[in-house]
Design an enzyme around this catalytic site. Sequence first.
Site, short mmCIF file in Angstrom:
data_model
loop_
_atom_site.label_atom_id
_atom_site.label_comp_id
_atom_site.label_asym_id
_atom_site.label_seq_id
_atom_site.Cartn_x
_atom_site.Cartn_y
_atom_site.Cartn_z
N TYR A 147 -27.43 15.32 -48.81
CA TYR A 147 -26.62 16.32 -49.49
C TYR A 147 -25.86 15.64 -50.61
O TYR A 147 -25.27 14.58 -50.41
CB TYR A 147 -25.63 16.95 -48.50
CG TYR A 147 -24.66 17.95 -49.11
CD1 TYR A 147 -25.11 19.18 -49.60
CD2 TYR A 147 -23.30 17.67 -49.19
CE1 TYR A 147 -24.23 20.10 -50.14
CE2 TYR A 147 -22.40 18.59 -49.72
CZ TYR A 147 -22.87 19.81 -50.20
OH TYR A 147 -21.99 20.72 -50.74
N ASP A 242 -25.64 7.77 -53.87
CA ASP A 242 -24.56 8.71 -53.56
C ASP A 242 -23.78 8.14 -52.37
O ASP A 242 -24.21 8.25 -51.22
CB ASP A 242 -25.12 10.10 -53.24
CG ASP A 242 -23.99 11.10 -52.96
OD1 ASP A 242 -22.83 10.67 -52.77
OD2 ASP A 242 -24.29 12.31 -52.92
N LYS A 275 -14.50 11.32 -51.31
CA LYS A 275 -13.92 11.21 -49.98
C LYS A 275 -12.90 10.06 -49.87
O LYS A 275 -11.76 10.26 -50.28
CB LYS A 275 -15.03 11.15 -48.93
CG LYS A 275 -15.81 12.49 -48.96
CD LYS A 275 -16.76 12.75 -47.86
CE LYS A 275 -17.24 14.20 -47.93
NZ LYS A 275 -18.66 14.40 -48.14
#
Length: 437
Positions: A147, A242, A275
């Site tokens: 994702y 990512d 995050k």
Amino acid sequence: MSTERRSSNAGAFERAQAVIPGGVNSPVRAFRAVGGTPRFIRRAQGAYLWDVEGRRYIDYIGSWGPMILGHGHPAVLDAVTRAAREGLSFGAPTEAEAELAEALIDLVPAVEQVRLVSSGTEAAMSAIRLARGATGRSLIVKFEGCYHGHADALLVKAGSGLATFGHPTSAGVPPEVVQHTLVLPYNDLALLEQAFAGRGREIACVMIEPIAGNMNFVRASVPFMTRLRQLCSAHGALLVFDEVMTGFRVALGGAHSLYAQAIPGFRADLFVFGKVIGGGMPLAAFAGPREIMSQLAPLGPVYQAGTLSGNPVATACGLATLREIRAPGFFDRLSQSTRMLVRGLLAAAQAEGVPLAVDCEGGMFGFFFADSLPQDYAAVMATDKERFDRFFHAMLDRGVYLAPAMYEAGFVSAAHSDEDLDATIAAARESFALIAR
Ligand SMILES: *Cc1c(COP(=O)(O)O)cnc(C)c1O
């Protein structure tokens, strides 16, 4: 405002559903995958969350990754309140933004320049635009089960054949928008070879979660990553890591440092962070070598912007968080806690005769109701969902808050004490006993 309705999770959910689609502002929070009523959280401290009914939970979601220090860390709160008093947003550059960029560069030596944005979605979307702009190519490659946020071009699942276009996984994404996105199975060397052999010269970039945390916890194998790097280099495609989830979470230098250790000379081209670097505030980044990053506006032709990008309060929060995780021994202790947890879960499952496979790195872990660790999305989805759902609820009933879906990773924070981990393992033993029947 009715305080009566706010005092139960069911009441809060009902109220929210009337005015917010599904009652939530991000779908997984609605507990649809596991069923039941989502807990409405009132406050958090250290390793704990308290819901509106006053029940306490040991938190293994950590806001889906950012809360690596636990909730309400005093140094972070201090930095945030100090920054807030100086001003919430300026729309002009600040010194703290350069300081955060310098910190990221220091931790990930492959990075020379950084651009700050406000969400992982925005960072991944921008990295793809940059990769396309820098290479002059359109095609992007992603892997099933990874994702990268919800930009249109990334909401794609594999088509029926390798060389066919992917299919949108969301309504509202026109097929034309995903016709330049190729989706491959994770860890599948043969199909990777085939894709590059057929379309290598068209590929702008390959984006990958090096340890895929959006299908629980699946590592890209070292041979797969090695070959991926070779193929990207040979065909002039950029390799985009990512690390929104893994960055500063699985190791101080992110997953990149692990692959750089395992593969001589390994280096990704572009990075996506989020995050942990925001420490719980809206902050993310994309980053890479100066040569590529200087293609961005105002220097180059690739446009990218943001009213709240590099927001001073979020930047202060991220800086304070990074400062703490750089303390000597921080990751050793965090890794030790995580290992203690997954070993305890495994032993508890074995004691109750429940097949379980576990893995972890740094402060991130995964567990599967399966005999062995899955290597790709199809294998993750083939694990025992019914068991997971019952286990999730049994743990929730015992005050342990795990991610409410079997395809999500778990997170341990520095605030989780050995007593918290022991209590979790004891709850797991009871829960495994329940679901073994
Ligand atoms: C969470 C996540 C994103 C999206 O970040 P948001 O801040 O939720 O937009 C992108 N990539 C990965 C690997 C993620 O885990």
